[in-house]
Write a protein that holds these residues in place. Sequence first.
Motif, PDB file in Angstrom:
ATOM      1  N   VAL A  14      12.131 102.798  61.116  1.00 41.26           N
ATOM      2  CA  VAL A  14      10.737 103.018  60.850  1.00 41.26           C
ATOM      3  C   VAL A  14      10.108 102.161  62.198  1.00 41.26           C
ATOM      4  CG1 VAL A  14       8.507 101.828  59.830  1.00 41.26           C
ATOM      5  CG2 VAL A  14      10.524 102.709  58.537  1.00 41.26           C
ATOM      6  N   GLN A  15       9.220 103.144  63.003  1.00 37.71           N
ATOM      7  CA  GLN A  15       8.584 102.574  64.168  1.00 37.71           C
ATOM      8  C   GLN A  15       7.197 102.942  64.057  1.00 37.71           C
ATOM      9  OE1 GLN A  15      10.409 103.970  67.641  1.00 37.71           O
ATOM     10  NE2 GLN A  15      11.991 102.074  67.526  1.00 37.71           N
ATOM     11  N   ILE A  16       6.294 102.012  63.694  1.00 41.60           N
ATOM     12  CA  ILE A  16       4.697 102.435  63.530  1.00 41.60           C
ATOM     13  C   ILE A  16       4.027 101.544  64.645  1.00 41.60           C
ATOM     14  CG2 ILE A  16       2.887 102.046  62.152  1.00 41.60           C
ATOM     15  CD1 ILE A  16       4.732 101.982  59.659  1.00 41.60           C
ATOM     16  N   GLY A  48       7.283 104.444  55.507  1.00 44.36           N
ATOM     17  CA  GLY A  48       6.447 104.656  56.747  1.00 44.36           C
ATOM     18  C   GLY A  48       5.021 104.927  56.725  1.00 44.36           C
ATOM     19  N   LYS A  49       4.535 104.281  55.413  1.00 42.81           N
ATOM     20  CA  LYS A  49       3.041 104.474  54.903  1.00 42.81           C
ATOM     21  C   LYS A  49       2.252 103.140  55.483  1.00 42.81           C
ATOM     22  CE  LYS A  49       3.825 108.080  52.494  1.00 42.81           C
ATOM     23  NZ  LYS A  49       3.432 109.439  52.833  1.00 42.81           N
ATOM     24  N   ALA A  50       2.175 102.857  56.679  1.00 47.28           N
ATOM     25  CA  ALA A  50       1.362 101.828  57.302  1.00 47.28           C
ATOM     26  C   ALA A  50       0.755 102.288  58.456  1.00 47.28           C
ATOM     27  CB  ALA A  50       2.413 100.583  57.623  1.00 47.28           C
ATOM     28  N   SER A  51      -0.139 101.599  58.810  1.00 47.66           N
ATOM     29  CA  SER A  51      -1.070 101.857  60.172  1.00 47.66           C
ATOM     30  C   SER A  51      -1.437 100.670  60.780  1.00 47.66           C
ATOM     31  CB  SER A  51      -2.274 102.739  59.573  1.00 47.66           C
ATOM     32  OG  SER A  51      -3.091 102.674  60.770  1.00 47.66           O
ATOM     33  N   GLY A  68      -6.544  93.574  58.768  1.00 47.83           N
ATOM     34  CA  GLY A  68      -6.960  94.769  59.038  1.00 47.83           C
ATOM     35  C   GLY A  68      -5.484  95.911  58.886  1.00 47.83           C
ATOM     36  N   MET A  69      -4.577  95.288  58.877  1.00 49.95           N
ATOM     37  CA  MET A  69      -3.175  96.174  58.816  1.00 49.95           C
ATOM     38  C   MET A  69      -3.291  97.041  57.478  1.00 49.95           C
ATOM     39  SD  MET A  69       0.655  95.317  59.681  1.00 49.95           S
ATOM     40  CE  MET A  69       1.233  94.827  58.158  1.00 49.95           C
ATOM     41  N   ASN A  70      -3.207  98.260  57.595  1.00 51.30           N
ATOM     42  CA  ASN A  70      -3.010  99.031  56.318  1.00 51.30           C
ATOM     43  C   ASN A  70      -1.700  99.359  56.065  1.00 51.30           C
ATOM     44  OD1 ASN A  70      -4.020 100.793  54.241  1.00 51.30           O
ATOM     45  ND2 ASN A  70      -4.360 102.247  55.638  1.00 51.30           N
ATOM     46  N   ILE A  71      -1.356  98.838  54.813  1.00 50.02           N
ATOM     47  CA  ILE A  71      -0.013  99.531  54.125  1.00 50.02           C
ATOM     48  C   ILE A  71      -0.598 100.268  52.935  1.00 50.02           C
ATOM     49  CG2 ILE A  71       2.193  98.743  53.355  1.00 50.02           C
ATOM     50  CD1 ILE A  71       1.980  96.299  54.980  1.00 50.02           C
ATOM     51  N   PRO A 113      -1.438  93.618  67.543  1.00 49.89           N
ATOM     52  CA  PRO A 113      -0.176  94.146  67.084  1.00 49.89           C
ATOM     53  C   PRO A 113       0.156  95.202  67.841  1.00 49.89           C
ATOM     54  CG  PRO A 113      -1.521  93.447  65.270  1.00 49.89           C
ATOM     55  CD  PRO A 113      -2.253  93.365  66.471  1.00 49.89           C
ATOM     56  N   ILE A 114       1.500  95.558  68.363  1.00 53.53           N
ATOM     57  CA  ILE A 114       1.915  96.639  68.873  1.00 53.53           C
ATOM     58  C   ILE A 114       2.814  97.597  68.298  1.00 53.53           C
ATOM     59  CG2 ILE A 114       3.003  97.355  71.069  1.00 53.53           C
ATOM     60  CD1 ILE A 114       2.010  94.877  72.520  1.00 53.53           C
ATOM     61  N   LEU A 115       3.821  96.942  67.463  1.00 56.16           N
ATOM     62  CA  LEU A 115       4.896  97.810  66.887  1.00 56.16           C
ATOM     63  C   LEU A 115       5.146  97.056  65.688  1.00 56.16           C
ATOM     64  CD1 LEU A 115       6.860 100.387  67.160  1.00 56.16           C
ATOM     65  CD2 LEU A 115       8.256  98.352  68.405  1.00 56.16           C
ATOM     66  N   LEU A 116       5.408  97.964  64.425  1.00 57.22           N
ATOM     67  CA  LEU A 116       5.846  97.480  63.288  1.00 57.22           C
ATOM     68  C   LEU A 116       7.088  98.155  63.208  1.00 57.22           C
ATOM     69  CD1 LEU A 116       5.783  96.009  60.618  1.00 57.22           C
ATOM     70  CD2 LEU A 116       4.231  98.099  59.845  1.00 57.22           C
ATOM     71  N   PHE A 117       8.310  97.337  63.158  1.00 52.89           N
ATOM     72  CA  PHE A 117       9.817  98.040  62.805  1.00 52.89           C
ATOM     73  C   PHE A 117      10.417  97.157  61.838  1.00 52.89           C
ATOM     74  CE2 PHE A 117      10.122  94.949  66.172  1.00 52.89           C
ATOM     75  CZ  PHE A 117      11.301  94.167  65.943  1.00 52.89           C
TER      76      PHE A 117
END
Length: 159
Positions: A14-16, A48-51, A68-71, A113-117
């Motif tokens: 997962v790389q968002i 992978g359901k995050a933004s 504001g992080m949407n999961i 935030p730049i990357l969620l992994f």
Amino acid sequence: MNKEQELLRKNSPVQIKNKKAAFDYFIVDTYTAGIVLTGTEIKSIRMGKASLVDTFCFIHNGEIWVKGMNISPYFYGSYNNHESRRDRKLLLNKREIRRLFEDTKAVGYTIVPILLFLDDKGRAKLDIALCRGKKQYDKRETLKLKQDKREMERAVKIY
């Protein structure tokens, strides 16, 4: 960041990414933070359901939070399902939080935030960056460089 950590990020299932961050800000410094999540939140992230669109970080009472992080709610979750846009606590050392707090006092600096992994143990991690906002002419220059690079790559492929 060493090569081993960078390899883990690239191999993460997962790389968002926050694509607007590189366009809107100059990245000054980066940190990797853990996130405090509930069970249904980590399951949604693994799907992978995050933004990270319109997401920022702030420091309150010596703790750093992401806002504001949407999961998205977990599809198979029951009454235990989570709220999609709640504030989530990030896990950093006190020294790093103190350094970020001092740096964000300056005008024009923020934490984005730049990357969620997922790391190798399946835990969600968030790369955050201390950023300085770009002016309109900086954004145009970034677009111009990107277009020039794309055209050069096309020219190489043709010949």
